[in-house]
Every structure is written in structure tokens, then in C-alpha cells.
Write an enzyme that holds these catalytic residues in place. Structure first.
Site, PDB file in Angstrom:
ATOM      1  CB  VAL A   1      41.695  45.740  45.632  1.00 36.19           C
ATOM      2  CG1 VAL A   1      42.583  44.818  44.856  1.00 36.19           C
ATOM      3  CG2 VAL A   1      40.399  45.821  44.731  1.00 36.19           C
ATOM      4  CB  CYS A   2      38.855  42.936  49.534  1.00 35.39           C
ATOM      5  SG  CYS A   2      37.967  41.586  50.256  1.00 35.39           S
ATOM      6  CE1 TYR A   3      38.028  43.838  42.425  1.00 34.15           C
ATOM      7  CE2 TYR A   3      40.246  42.724  42.792  1.00 34.15           C
ATOM      8  CZ  TYR A   3      39.513  43.610  41.991  1.00 34.15           C
ATOM      9  OH  TYR A   3      40.363  44.543  41.600  1.00 34.15           O
TER      10      TYR A   3
END
Length: 125
Positions: A103-105
Site C-alpha cells: 500500500v502507498c499513501y
């Protein structure tokens, strides 16, 4: 039972946390900043910072007896989501298929004003 993992191959924890904790065959690697543990420097580019984060993760994996192939999940924090493509190229060159879940935020700010931080979970077996 849990085991605390520490290595000189990655930056020292700068707060009340461990570089990594192993419990039940799973290794939880704290978010790694792009700090070179040999001299405290931080690369200027998102590519250089991503690679340094991953090198720090790998040093911790190695210390704990894990490899890149054992990584099952990564969390990538970016200070600017427009850096996603450049980060992704470096990330893709670091891991082999089948790639870990990820996941990338985008976040408002990261410690030390860096562009990226990467947290990792690895499982043996």
C-alpha cells in the site's frame, strides 16, 4: 515469544521503538527512513531515498535471518504522491516476482523532511 532485532546496518531507532520485532515466524520491520547508517546522510532524490530505505530494510531482514523473498507486505509513505512513479521503479527493481502486497499513501510530512519511508512485514516459510 518475541525477539527484538537490531543491526548497525540500518539507522538506530530514534524513539521508543525497535528496528524490528520477530514474533511467531513473522518479522515486523519499523518504517525505515532513507538515512545511510554509516554517515547519517540522506540522498537528495526520491530514487536515492527509496533505494536507501530498501537497503535499510534488507539489512534488518538479513540480521533476522530473512531475505527479500520472505517479504509479504510493504507500506510506503510518500510526502508527495507525484513521486509514486519514480519510487515504484526503484521498488520494482528491488523485489522479484511474485511481488509483496503493498500500500502507498501520501502523508503531510515525514521525519527529517524526507520524501519516503518504508515499513515491511516478512514471514518465514
Amino acid at each position: 515469544m518475541k525477539k527484538i532485532i537490531n543491526t548497525a546496518g540500518a539507522p538506530k531507532a530514534v524513539g521508543p521503538y525497535s528496528q524490528a520485532v520477530e514474533a511467531g515466524g513473522t518479522l515486523y520491520v519499523s518504517g525505515q527512513l532513507p538515512v545511510d547508517p554509516s554517515d547519517g546522510s540522506v540522498p537528495d532524490t526520491i530514487e536515492g531515498q527509496t533505494l536507501q530505505c530498501l537497503r535499510n530494510v534488507e539489512a534488518i531482514l538479513t540480521e533476522a535471518g530473512y531475505t527479500r523473498a520472505d517479504v509479504v507486505k510493504s507500506t510506503v509513505l510518500l510526502d508527495d504522491i507525484s513521486n509514486f512513479g519514480a519510487m515504484n521503479e526503484v521498488y520494482a527493481s528491488f523485489y522479484a516476482e511474485p511481488f509483496p502486497a503493498r500500500v502507498c499513501y501520501q502523508v503531510a510530512r515525514l521525519p527529517m523532511g524526507v520524501k519516503v519511508e518504508i515499513e515491511t512485514v516478512a514471514v518465514k516459510g
